[in-house]
Design a protein around this motif. Sequence first.
Motif, PDB file in Angstrom:
ATOM      1  N   ASP A 122       0.838  -1.213   0.000  1.00 10.32           N
ATOM      2  CA  ASP A 122       0.000   0.000   0.000  1.00 10.32           C
ATOM      3  C   ASP A 122       0.871   1.261   0.000  1.00 10.32           C
ATOM      4  O   ASP A 122       1.682   1.452   0.911  1.00 10.32           O
ATOM      5  CB  ASP A 122      -0.910  -0.002   1.236  1.00 10.32           C
ATOM      6  CG  ASP A 122      -1.839  -1.202   1.248  1.00 10.32           C
ATOM      7  OD1 ASP A 122      -2.275  -1.629   0.159  1.00 10.32           O
ATOM      8  OD2 ASP A 122      -2.117  -1.727   2.344  1.00 10.32           O
ATOM      9  N   ARG A 236      -0.071 -11.712   4.547  1.00 10.22           N
ATOM     10  CA  ARG A 236      -0.143 -10.269   4.786  1.00 10.22           C
ATOM     11  C   ARG A 236       0.257  -9.928   6.212  1.00 10.22           C
ATOM     12  O   ARG A 236       0.941  -8.929   6.473  1.00 10.22           O
ATOM     13  CB  ARG A 236      -1.551  -9.751   4.457  1.00 10.22           C
ATOM     14  CG  ARG A 236      -1.804  -9.772   2.941  1.00 10.22           C
ATOM     15  CD  ARG A 236      -3.236  -9.396   2.577  1.00 10.22           C
ATOM     16  NE  ARG A 236      -3.672  -8.249   3.348  1.00 10.22           N
ATOM     17  CZ  ARG A 236      -4.716  -8.235   4.169  1.00 10.22           C
ATOM     18  NH1 ARG A 236      -5.469  -9.333   4.297  1.00 10.22           N
ATOM     19  NH2 ARG A 236      -5.034  -7.162   4.825  1.00 10.22           N
ATOM     20  N   TYR A 240       3.481  -7.685   7.460  1.00 15.44           N
ATOM     21  CA  TYR A 240       3.346  -6.577   8.410  1.00 15.44           C
ATOM     22  C   TYR A 240       4.314  -6.757   9.589  1.00 15.44           C
ATOM     23  O   TYR A 240       4.970  -5.814  10.027  1.00 15.44           O
ATOM     24  CB  TYR A 240       1.905  -6.469   8.915  1.00 15.44           C
ATOM     25  CG  TYR A 240       1.711  -5.273   9.814  1.00 15.44           C
ATOM     26  CD1 TYR A 240       1.698  -3.980   9.292  1.00 15.44           C
ATOM     27  CD2 TYR A 240       1.595  -5.418  11.210  1.00 15.44           C
ATOM     28  CE1 TYR A 240       1.550  -2.869  10.112  1.00 15.44           C
ATOM     29  CE2 TYR A 240       1.454  -4.306  12.034  1.00 15.44           C
ATOM     30  CZ  TYR A 240       1.425  -3.041  11.472  1.00 15.44           C
ATOM     31  OH  TYR A 240       1.300  -1.940  12.289  1.00 15.44           O
ATOM     32  N   THR A 246       1.739  -2.346   5.449  1.00 13.33           N
ATOM     33  CA  THR A 246       0.557  -3.116   5.064  1.00 13.33           C
ATOM     34  C   THR A 246       0.559  -3.351   3.549  1.00 13.33           C
ATOM     35  O   THR A 246       1.195  -2.602   2.800  1.00 13.33           O
ATOM     36  CB  THR A 246      -0.745  -2.377   5.437  1.00 13.33           C
ATOM     37  OG1 THR A 246      -0.821  -1.171   4.676  1.00 13.33           O
ATOM     38  CG2 THR A 246      -0.788  -2.054   6.922  1.00 13.33           C
ATOM     39  N   SER A 248      -2.018  -5.203   0.170  1.00 12.16           N
ATOM     40  CA  SER A 248      -3.308  -5.748  -0.240  1.00 12.16           C
ATOM     41  C   SER A 248      -3.043  -6.941  -1.137  1.00 12.16           C
ATOM     42  O   SER A 248      -1.982  -7.009  -1.778  1.00 12.16           O
ATOM     43  CB  SER A 248      -4.099  -4.696  -0.992  1.00 12.16           C
ATOM     44  OG  SER A 248      -4.267  -3.576  -0.160  1.00 12.16           O
ATOM     45  N   ASN A 268      -4.794  -2.435   2.667  1.00 11.47           N
ATOM     46  CA  ASN A 268      -4.770  -3.410   3.756  1.00 11.47           C
ATOM     47  C   ASN A 268      -5.963  -4.370   3.702  1.00 11.47           C
ATOM     48  O   ASN A 268      -6.599  -4.628   4.726  1.00 11.47           O
ATOM     49  CB  ASN A 268      -4.731  -2.674   5.112  1.00 11.47           C
ATOM     50  CG  ASN A 268      -4.243  -3.597   6.232  1.00 11.47           C
ATOM     51  OD1 ASN A 268      -3.681  -4.661   5.955  1.00 11.47           O
ATOM     52  ND2 ASN A 268      -4.471  -3.206   7.466  1.00 11.47           N
TER      53      ASN A 268
END
Length: 697
Positions: A122, A236, A240, A246, A248, A268
């Motif tokens: 992101d 994901r 993180y 973050t 997607s 996210n």
Amino acid sequence: MRGIVKEREIEIERGIEMEKNENPRPWEAYHTAYTNAKAGMDGIDKEKVQRVVYDMSKGSKYFENEKRKEDLIKQRIENIRAQCAKLTAADVTHYQKLADRRILELEAARDLSRIWLHVDMDAFYAAVETLSNPSLKGKPVAVGSMSMISTANYEARRYGVRAAMPGFIACKLCPDLIFVPTDFKKYTYYSDLTRKVFEKYDPNFMAASLDEAYLDITHVCNERAITSAEISEELRTSIYEETGLTCSAGVAPNRLLAKVCSDINKPNGQFVLPNDRMAVMTFIASLPIRKIGGIGKVTEHILRDVFEINTCNEMLQKGGLLCAMFSHTTADFFLSVGLGLGRTDAPQFKFRKSMSSERTFSVTDDDALLCQKLAEIAEMLSAEMKKEGLCGRTLTLKLKTASFEVRTRAMTFQNHICSSQDILKYASKLLKAEYPVSLRLIGLRMSHLKEGKVGALSDPRQKTLSHFIMSGDALKNKGDCSSLSSEISYHIVNDTESDFSFDTRETYHSEFRDPLDSNYLPDLDDNSQTFGKSLGQMERILESFSDGTAEKVNAWNMAEFTHKKEQHEESQLLETESSSSGQLNRVNDEANMLNNDAIYSSNQLLFWVDDHKCSLCGIELPQSFVAERQEHFDFHLAERLQNEESGANSKKFKLNQRLITSDATTSQGKRKKHKPPPKDGGQIPIHAFFVKSNQNF
DNA sequence: GGGGAATTATAAC
DNA sequence: TTCCAGTTATAATTCCCC
């Protein structure tokens, strides 16, 4: 300052008022790369953004050029419409049948066996910057400069600020925007962290850029007997934890759809499209075509305005027309989009095909300044090529004029080159042929690449292919190449070794190329094996001279050759400098002549005594008679081939067909622009040529 | 007509 | 104050030569 801003605002308002009389909403017609929908831009006042972009651009050279391009697209649209109108009923039936058959074939090949995951970080650059400077958190941030923005965070996007937008326009949209310069070291570091995570799920993952990757998670889903949604969620979270960033994700049966899916719940978030034909068809049915990778502003424009296609489903409905109006490749792509098909195969390793360097600067028409810029770019490109151990056969000069018009000029050599001197030498010829010109950008690109050997001689840091592999640098792709002097003779005699190159970690994490793949056969054409080799030898010998290693090679008539080559280059330079009109063919011929001279040098030299007299037969041909000189050369070459002929394999002398023909008869009158070569002994007095020459101007 | 080279355009990040 | 990037790939088209 405030006063100026106010004045400008009043001016804009006034302009808008005036335009309302003719076209009440002129900004609506102004489409830029950054005025289409993008994640994080919902709910913004699109009209206001578009109006500001329009007002900031209006009247500029850039704007004028955009209008020019827009007009060309409109023209194209009209042309396609006219073509469509010409279709008879029989044509329409024919193409419809064609489309139907193709749809069936594509459908039959549908592969729902793989599960692909597309990960997209992101607002990557902006997120990394915020990570290293937490004070930016919650504030609108743009990574880039006043002239161009690379990424904007979601706070900035709420104002309409986004990637590919010039900074000064972004400032207008969001006066509190914080600019951060790009720092690729930082992004690469974080990108590597994400890739370590990707590797755990798919060791052959495909990195599309620093912040995007495709993973085939079929195996990991089956092995762990969990759903793709769970894998995606887990991946994901893992990213993180490793990076603090973050991302997607999109899951789908193929890469094309996975990419579309990753955009749906940004930021996210994730979206899973099941491996089910009905699900795919439903998903694709109402999907706007612009969401598909490969369909950009222009294609969307054409499909919408000519065929009234807005969604992917409509691609199938209008399949017949698409087959009628577009090439097989393009029509096939459109139809497969309509069916929701995309690549599912393991990504193949791909060789780099070109390398380029370009720079924008303040507009100038100063020849000296342009030459200086060109030299800098040649230097940059050469350094990059040497770093990767590459050299290339085609050099392309890219120019952007003061009015944003883009021009390219290219030339192809028989030998591969990579030194900055060589690049600059030919680039200068290309550039000078364009004078006078006012420019804002110069770029250079090398293509027809192969792993370098010429460079290995001129660049002491460069390693040979075997060293590159043996040292393991191939995998690290950080070969600090150093050539051993004892290898010089090896390079000189061996010009036919296979090409191999390796994954750069910037592109694909797949297996190495299959050396048997016919698409990737090494450069083993006749040129490189025979004449190419001797040309290469001569070039390298010359280079080794300049490197002070002349004693390592045993040249034939070296001193004379060197002298003549310099002499020829000098005369070429003079010719090009004195030329006021751009004659690309001439420039090419000149470059070719240089090589031709080199061929002849192995026995008896052809060169122009006092710049106009043939050293072999004494015929007089002034410099401006480039075509005649070329043909004269052809003539001598053919003559020599016939003499040497018989047992000799004629293939051995098969040169680039554009340069030299293999016998005297075929060389005559074949080229439209060329005049017949002079008859043997039939000398034309020099003054006659000069008279003719003057008539040409 | 095939094929290479040159040129322009489109697209993606 | 600043005033529309840089890198790579690929498709389509045209030209030229065989």
